[in-house]
Motif scaffolding. Sequence first.
Motif, PDB file in Angstrom:
ATOM      1  N   PHE A 416       3.560   0.855  14.461  1.00  0.00           N
ATOM      2  CA  PHE A 416       3.316   0.980  13.028  1.00  0.00           C
ATOM      3  C   PHE A 416       3.819   2.343  12.558  1.00  0.00           C
ATOM      4  O   PHE A 416       3.805   3.321  13.319  1.00  0.00           O
ATOM      5  CB  PHE A 416       1.817   0.884  12.714  1.00  0.00           C
ATOM      6  CG  PHE A 416       1.244  -0.490  12.873  1.00  0.00           C
ATOM      7  CD1 PHE A 416       1.705  -1.540  12.093  1.00  0.00           C
ATOM      8  CD2 PHE A 416       0.240  -0.734  13.793  1.00  0.00           C
ATOM      9  CE1 PHE A 416       1.172  -2.809  12.237  1.00  0.00           C
ATOM     10  CE2 PHE A 416      -0.296  -1.994  13.938  1.00  0.00           C
ATOM     11  CZ  PHE A 416       0.175  -3.040  13.162  1.00  0.00           C
ATOM     12  N   ASP A 417       4.245   2.409  11.315  1.00  0.00           N
ATOM     13  CA  ASP A 417       4.716   3.669  10.750  1.00  0.00           C
ATOM     14  C   ASP A 417       3.560   4.670  10.702  1.00  0.00           C
ATOM     15  O   ASP A 417       2.435   4.326  10.317  1.00  0.00           O
ATOM     16  CB  ASP A 417       5.260   3.431   9.333  1.00  0.00           C
ATOM     17  CG  ASP A 417       5.931   4.679   8.761  1.00  0.00           C
ATOM     18  OD1 ASP A 417       5.191   5.572   8.295  1.00  0.00           O
ATOM     19  OD2 ASP A 417       7.158   4.769   8.803  1.00  0.00           O
ATOM     20  N   ARG A 418       3.822   5.922  11.089  1.00  0.00           N
ATOM     21  CA  ARG A 418       2.771   6.938  11.148  1.00  0.00           C
ATOM     22  C   ARG A 418       2.138   7.188   9.786  1.00  0.00           C
ATOM     23  O   ARG A 418       0.946   7.501   9.690  1.00  0.00           O
ATOM     24  CB  ARG A 418       3.287   8.250  11.725  1.00  0.00           C
ATOM     25  CG  ARG A 418       4.358   8.957  10.903  1.00  0.00           C
ATOM     26  CD  ARG A 418       4.427  10.443  11.193  1.00  0.00           C
ATOM     27  NE  ARG A 418       3.167  11.101  10.962  1.00  0.00           N
ATOM     28  CZ  ARG A 418       2.697  11.417   9.745  1.00  0.00           C
ATOM     29  NH1 ARG A 418       3.387  11.084   8.651  1.00  0.00           N
ATOM     30  NH2 ARG A 418       1.535  12.042   9.620  1.00  0.00           N
ATOM     31  N   LYS A 419       2.919   7.009   8.690  1.00  0.00           N
ATOM     32  CA  LYS A 419       2.369   7.227   7.350  1.00  0.00           C
ATOM     33  C   LYS A 419       1.312   6.183   7.011  1.00  0.00           C
ATOM     34  O   LYS A 419       0.285   6.494   6.396  1.00  0.00           O
ATOM     35  CB  LYS A 419       3.493   7.197   6.305  1.00  0.00           C
ATOM     36  CG  LYS A 419       4.422   8.400   6.376  1.00  0.00           C
ATOM     37  CD  LYS A 419       5.471   8.348   5.279  1.00  0.00           C
ATOM     38  CE  LYS A 419       6.401   9.564   5.362  1.00  0.00           C
ATOM     39  NZ  LYS A 419       7.455   9.498   4.301  1.00  0.00           N
ATOM     40  N   ILE A 420       1.557   4.940   7.444  1.00  0.00           N
ATOM     41  CA  ILE A 420       0.581   3.869   7.199  1.00  0.00           C
ATOM     42  C   ILE A 420      -0.711   4.171   7.955  1.00  0.00           C
ATOM     43  O   ILE A 420      -1.817   4.000   7.430  1.00  0.00           O
ATOM     44  CB  ILE A 420       1.156   2.501   7.633  1.00  0.00           C
ATOM     45  CG1 ILE A 420       2.313   2.112   6.706  1.00  0.00           C
ATOM     46  CG2 ILE A 420       0.073   1.426   7.634  1.00  0.00           C
ATOM     47  CD1 ILE A 420       3.005   0.834   7.101  1.00  0.00           C
ATOM     48  N   ILE A 421      -0.558   4.636   9.201  1.00  0.00           N
ATOM     49  CA  ILE A 421      -1.737   4.971  10.008  1.00  0.00           C
ATOM     50  C   ILE A 421      -2.504   6.121   9.366  1.00  0.00           C
ATOM     51  O   ILE A 421      -3.739   6.091   9.266  1.00  0.00           O
ATOM     52  CB  ILE A 421      -1.326   5.323  11.439  1.00  0.00           C
ATOM     53  CG1 ILE A 421      -0.676   4.111  12.115  1.00  0.00           C
ATOM     54  CG2 ILE A 421      -2.531   5.795  12.256  1.00  0.00           C
ATOM     55  CD1 ILE A 421      -0.028   4.412  13.442  1.00  0.00           C
ATOM     56  N   ALA A 422      -1.770   7.152   8.912  1.00  0.00           N
ATOM     57  CA  ALA A 422      -2.414   8.306   8.281  1.00  0.00           C
ATOM     58  C   ALA A 422      -3.134   7.898   7.002  1.00  0.00           C
ATOM     59  O   ALA A 422      -4.259   8.340   6.740  1.00  0.00           O
ATOM     60  CB  ALA A 422      -1.373   9.384   7.988  1.00  0.00           C
ATOM     61  N   ASN A 423      -2.500   7.031   6.187  1.00  0.00           N
ATOM     62  CA  ASN A 423      -3.129   6.569   4.941  1.00  0.00           C
ATOM     63  C   ASN A 423      -4.363   5.723   5.232  1.00  0.00           C
ATOM     64  O   ASN A 423      -5.376   5.817   4.532  1.00  0.00           O
ATOM     65  CB  ASN A 423      -2.121   5.756   4.120  1.00  0.00           C
ATOM     66  CG  ASN A 423      -1.023   6.637   3.548  1.00  0.00           C
ATOM     67  OD1 ASN A 423      -1.195   7.847   3.408  1.00  0.00           O
ATOM     68  ND2 ASN A 423       0.122   6.042   3.230  1.00  0.00           N
ATOM     69  N   THR A 424      -4.281   4.881   6.270  1.00  0.00           N
ATOM     70  CA  THR A 424      -5.418   4.059   6.659  1.00  0.00           C
ATOM     71  C   THR A 424      -6.591   4.936   7.081  1.00  0.00           C
ATOM     72  O   THR A 424      -7.748   4.673   6.731  1.00  0.00           O
ATOM     73  CB  THR A 424      -5.038   3.114   7.819  1.00  0.00           C
ATOM     74  OG1 THR A 424      -3.956   2.290   7.415  1.00  0.00           O
ATOM     75  CG2 THR A 424      -6.214   2.240   8.224  1.00  0.00           C
ATOM     76  N   LEU A 425      -6.295   6.000   7.815  1.00  0.00           N
ATOM     77  CA  LEU A 425      -7.333   6.924   8.255  1.00  0.00           C
ATOM     78  C   LEU A 425      -7.997   7.597   7.057  1.00  0.00           C
ATOM     79  O   LEU A 425      -9.232   7.727   7.011  1.00  0.00           O
ATOM     80  CB  LEU A 425      -6.744   7.978   9.193  1.00  0.00           C
ATOM     81  CG  LEU A 425      -7.700   9.091   9.639  1.00  0.00           C
ATOM     82  CD1 LEU A 425      -8.873   8.498  10.424  1.00  0.00           C
ATOM     83  CD2 LEU A 425      -6.964  10.130  10.481  1.00  0.00           C
TER      84      LEU A 425
END
Length: 599
Positions: A416-425
């Motif tokens: 998964f794209d790191r930005k999506i993971i960061a936004n999810t967090l």
Amino acid sequence: MLPQNVIDEVLNRADIVDVISSYINVIKKGRNYTAICPFHDDKNPSMMISKDKQIFKCFVCGTGGNAITFIQKFENISYDDAVRKLAELVGYTNDALIKDKRSAKIDEENERLYNTLADLTSFYQMSLLAKEGEEGRNYLKDRNIKDDVIKHFNIGYCPNNPNLSIQYLSAKNHSLKDIETVGVAGHSNGQYIDKNFGRVIFPLKDINGRVIGYSARRIKNSDEAKYVNTQETVLFQKGNIIYNYHEAKKTSRLDGYCYVLEGFMDVIALYRAGIKSAVALMGTALTNNQVSLLKRLNVEIRLCLDSDNPGQMATLKAIEMFDKAGIKYRIVRRSTGPKDADEILEKFGDDKLIKWLNILIDKVQFALNYFSSTNSLATIDERKKFIIDFLPFLKNVNNELELEDYIVNIAKLTKFDRKIIANTLERYKKHRDDAITTSFVDIHPERKILRRLQLTEKAFVYQMLNSKDAINFYNDKNVPFTDEIFAKLASYLVDYNRNHEALNLSEIISAISQSDDELKDKIIAEVTDLSLEKRYPICSIELLNEYLQIINEERAKEYDRFIFEKSSEGKSEKEKLQILLEHNRKKNERLNKVKKGEN
């Protein structure tokens, strides 16, 4: 157990601010008071003390309660002893507070049992050195357990003749009843025998170093259990003891750390390697009592449970309990070879063991290693699940560089794209479950239902804590709570309401504290949380009916979802679509009937 009216009288005479001030420094802030929380590693005042409500609450570790529970937790004493301590502080006397003759008799009986076990331990030690102990000595020699280690841990041997220890204790005037009560004696052919016969004996001690039981190790190959532990007795309860605690509490404060291992042989392995600050859980699940004991050491806990899957799952559970208790800890990185310290010492020696014990990681790195090794990550659902499981471990990482490193590694693993993971967090930090349903709406759609249901139940319990009308409404309508904590709290409030004219928060907490409920700490935490809430409206029958309607609606939705999932199991996509259409048609019919007032 002390009479409730005496407990209530003690509470009513106490001022919680004065009580807590006698233990820690308290600062006035507006109507309330604040303090550095003594129940976790607090740096800023995170404990609030309400003079009006006579409660305390830590907004970081969640600990809360009244004056009695504060004393109980701070001094780590029984509830009744905390009541007696509070009575002393407020100058209240009552004959009921004096320990009765029955308690004195119990103390006397326990002392006899301690003496029985002390003499039996001496017998086992003498037997190891005698001719009868040759087999035991050979076993210990094969395990490289030398005389100094044997002496330090009081290791012994029970002879193959199962009557000898019974005869020895009887000759020292110990009654057969006491010998049986300590969990050693059994019956065979009409006579008492020692159940540990033919085994090497490892004494188990309480926090003060007194023997309370044994673990007996077989030394011959057979179908018998490798270890036989003393059955639970009045002195020996597994959930209340930690192996070697009485020694570790002396050394750990000098060392600044204490290793927590799974079995006593691991503790002995560390001792042989020169590490004395180590304890073991005896292979049982970690309990709240054991967590309290570890917290009292006030040092860094180094968690080192077995590297097999049960051991790693136990580590995850321990992490959760340590975080809640505010314990400082790190984790020994999982071994890729032998599963525990004892095996590493036997196969590779002292240097390898010490090197491994000093490879320490934090809980986030542990979780990353664990979840990546236990998930195949072959499908998108598995990769989504990995992120959902991992979010709670990331939420408290404050160092930006560390957080970025974790997110990059997760992105590599899950694709998964790191930005999506960061936004999810970020969404998870603000909304918890909503973050999951927003980002991965197809994984757990029922979470939205559960969240709305739990929030409504929480609002209902708030009204019950502040209004007898809400308690009566709950009882009369038999309101069906789903959340276990809220359901139990509601039950306590109904019981309290039957015997009291007015609601007293401190007394309610006292009633919950005296129960045997395993969840009582969580229930009290919820009580103190809700007691400080200000966002809920004033109680009314209309409001309670609205809550009840929401609860019934959400439970119905959850039931519908369950029925649909059950009926769709093993069906093709086309069949699932047809079932879904029929399911929705029937649901709409039911809703239309409700709107028209039909049954």
